[in-house]
Design a protein around this motif. Structure first.
Motif, short mmCIF file in Angstrom:
data_model
loop_
_atom_site.label_atom_id
_atom_site.label_comp_id
_atom_site.label_asym_id
_atom_site.label_seq_id
_atom_site.Cartn_x
_atom_site.Cartn_y
_atom_site.Cartn_z
N LYS A 180 1.14 -0.95 0.06
CA LYS A 180 -0.09 0.11 0.31
C LYS A 180 0.15 1.25 -0.01
N MET A 181 1.84 1.34 0.76
CA MET A 181 2.57 2.51 1.15
C MET A 181 4.03 2.57 0.66
N ARG A 182 4.24 1.75 -0.19
CA ARG A 182 5.52 1.38 -1.17
C ARG A 182 5.50 0.88 -2.01
N PRO A 183 4.60 1.01 -3.12
CA PRO A 183 4.69 0.33 -4.39
C PRO A 183 5.98 0.53 -5.23
N ASP A 184 6.40 0.91 -5.05
CA ASP A 184 7.56 0.99 -6.29
C ASP A 184 8.67 -0.32 -5.52
N ILE A 185 8.42 -0.52 -3.99
CA ILE A 185 9.06 -1.82 -4.16
C ILE A 185 8.89 -2.82 -4.55
N THR A 186 7.74 -3.32 -4.14
CA THR A 186 6.71 -4.20 -5.44
C THR A 186 4.98 -3.97 -4.69
N ASP A 187 4.00 -4.53 -5.83
CA ASP A 187 3.01 -4.43 -5.50
C ASP A 187 2.20 -5.91 -5.34
N ASN A 188 2.99 -6.59 -4.67
CA ASN A 188 2.96 -7.42 -4.80
C ASN A 188 2.44 -7.94 -3.28
N ASN A 189 1.77 -8.44 -2.56
CA ASN A 189 1.37 -9.18 -1.46
C ASN A 189 1.97 -10.28 -0.97
N ASP A 190 2.38 -11.36 -2.18
CA ASP A 190 3.03 -12.15 -1.93
C ASP A 190 4.30 -11.91 -2.27
N THR A 191 4.96 -11.45 -2.83
CA THR A 191 6.19 -10.87 -2.99
C THR A 191 6.76 -10.16 -1.43
N ALA A 192 6.28 -9.88 -1.44
CA ALA A 192 6.21 -8.96 -0.41
C ALA A 192 6.28 -9.44 0.78
N LYS A 193 5.77 -10.74 1.25
CA LYS A 193 6.07 -11.38 2.50
C LYS A 193 7.39 -12.04 2.20
N LYS A 194 7.47 -12.52 1.13
CA LYS A 194 9.19 -12.82 1.14
C LYS A 194 10.16 -12.48 1.50
N MET A 195 9.91 -11.31 1.15
CA MET A 195 11.31 -10.27 1.08
C MET A 195 11.54 -10.76 2.70
N LEU A 196 9.65 -10.23 3.02
CA LEU A 196 9.96 -9.35 4.70
C LEU A 196 10.63 -11.00 5.25
N ARG A 197 10.06 -12.11 4.95
CA ARG A 197 10.84 -13.09 5.63
C ARG A 197 12.80 -13.77 6.21
N ARG A 198 13.09 -13.08 4.47
CA ARG A 198 14.57 -13.45 4.06
C ARG A 198 15.24 -12.01 4.09
N SER A 199 14.28 -11.34 4.58
CA SER A 199 15.47 -9.79 5.85
C SER A 199 14.92 -9.97 6.90
N SER A 200 16.10 -9.56 7.12
CA SER A 200 16.48 -8.71 8.68
C SER A 200 15.83 -7.56 9.39
N VAL A 201 14.73 -6.89 8.57
CA VAL A 201 14.62 -5.41 8.56
C VAL A 201 13.82 -5.41 9.61
N THR A 202 12.98 -6.48 11.10
CA THR A 202 12.22 -6.32 12.19
C THR A 202 12.96 -6.65 12.82
N ASP A 203 14.12 -7.02 12.96
CA ASP A 203 14.89 -6.73 14.07
C ASP A 203 15.90 -5.94 14.21
N ILE A 204 15.55 -4.67 15.13
CA ILE A 204 16.48 -4.04 14.97
C ILE A 204 17.80 -4.13 15.64
N ARG A 205 18.09 -5.71 16.40
CA ARG A 205 19.32 -6.10 16.89
C ARG A 205 20.27 -5.90 15.35
N SER A 206 19.57 -7.46 14.51
CA SER A 206 20.50 -7.73 13.73
C SER A 206 21.57 -6.46 11.98
N LEU A 207 20.44 -5.18 12.78
CA LEU A 207 21.07 -3.78 11.71
C LEU A 207 21.93 -2.70 12.53
N ALA A 208 22.82 -3.89 13.90
CA ALA A 208 23.50 -3.20 14.18
C ALA A 208 24.77 -2.88 13.48
N ALA A 209 25.08 -3.54 12.62
CA ALA A 209 26.55 -3.68 11.25
C ALA A 209 26.30 -2.55 10.99
#
Length: 200
Positions: A168-197
């Motif tokens: 809804k807010m960032r269709p420039d990244i993807t406008d497909n819900n399944d693709t967005a879910k896959k990206m989130l599963r593969r990413s550490s963006v929801t865990d702030i500790r993993s972004l420390a580096a």
């Protein structure tokens, strides 16, 4: 300007330099790796009059491997780790080898002038060569480098962390819900500790 904040130094010409003393981060890429015959030749010149003859490697350029562990700091969490390192079998030649290779990496880190620094500085060794400095954290390159969503967070300073929010807010990244879910599963963006580096 960026050129005033970023300093580029090269192995072999950085000893004694204060060019990076005001920098807060250093990235060490590669190592000062002379060809084995060049090290052997230096050793012949240095140890020519020793009673015990030097043991020279009869190889086509590849040195024998030796397992070496990392010097780990009190902050390190995990098991002891090490890697196979190319070394000379003669300890005298290997000491000279270490002066050219490992010691040059330590010299590069020392350009930050860490001893009397009024604040903590970060050192990223982009390689696996163990040196005589304590390591706080061992990570793979994939763990160190931000993925697509982490890059967006770092660039834009905000990012939806649900699939629906991204669509809804960032269709420039993807406008497909399944693709967005896959990206989130593969990413550490929801865990702030993993972004420390990668967080400034």
């Amino acid at each position: 300007s960026l050129s005033n904040r970023v300093k580029v130094l090269n192995f072999g010409g950085l000893r004694g330099s204060n060019a990076a003393e005001n920098c807060s981060v250093v990235f060490i890429t590669g190592r000062n790796q002379l060809p084995p015959p060049a090290i052997d030749q230096k050793a012949r010149a240095l140890f020519w009059d020793e009673g015990d003859e030097l043991k020279h490697e009869e190889t086509n350029g590849d040195l024998p491997k030796e397992l070496r562990g990392y010097l780990l700091s009190e902050r390190y969490q995990g098991q002891q780790a090490g890697v196979q390192v190319r070394t000379f079998s003669d300890p005298r030649i290997e000491k000279l080898h270490a002066q050219e290779r490992e010691a040059e990496t330590i010299q590069a880190i020392a350009r930050l002038r860490l001893v009397h620094s009024p604040y903590v500085k970060r050192v990223f060794l982009l390689g696996n060569l163990p040196i005589e400095m304590p390591v706080d954290r061992l990570v793979t390159l994939n763990e160190l480098m931000p993925d697509r969503l982490e890059k967006e967070l770092l660039d834009k300073r905000n990012l939806p962390i649900t699939a629906l929010g991204i669509v809804k807010m960032r269709p420039d990244i993807t406008d497909n819900n399944d693709t967005a879910k896959k990206m989130l599963r593969r990413s550490s963006v929801t865990d702030i500790r993993s972004l420390a580096a990668v967080l400034p």
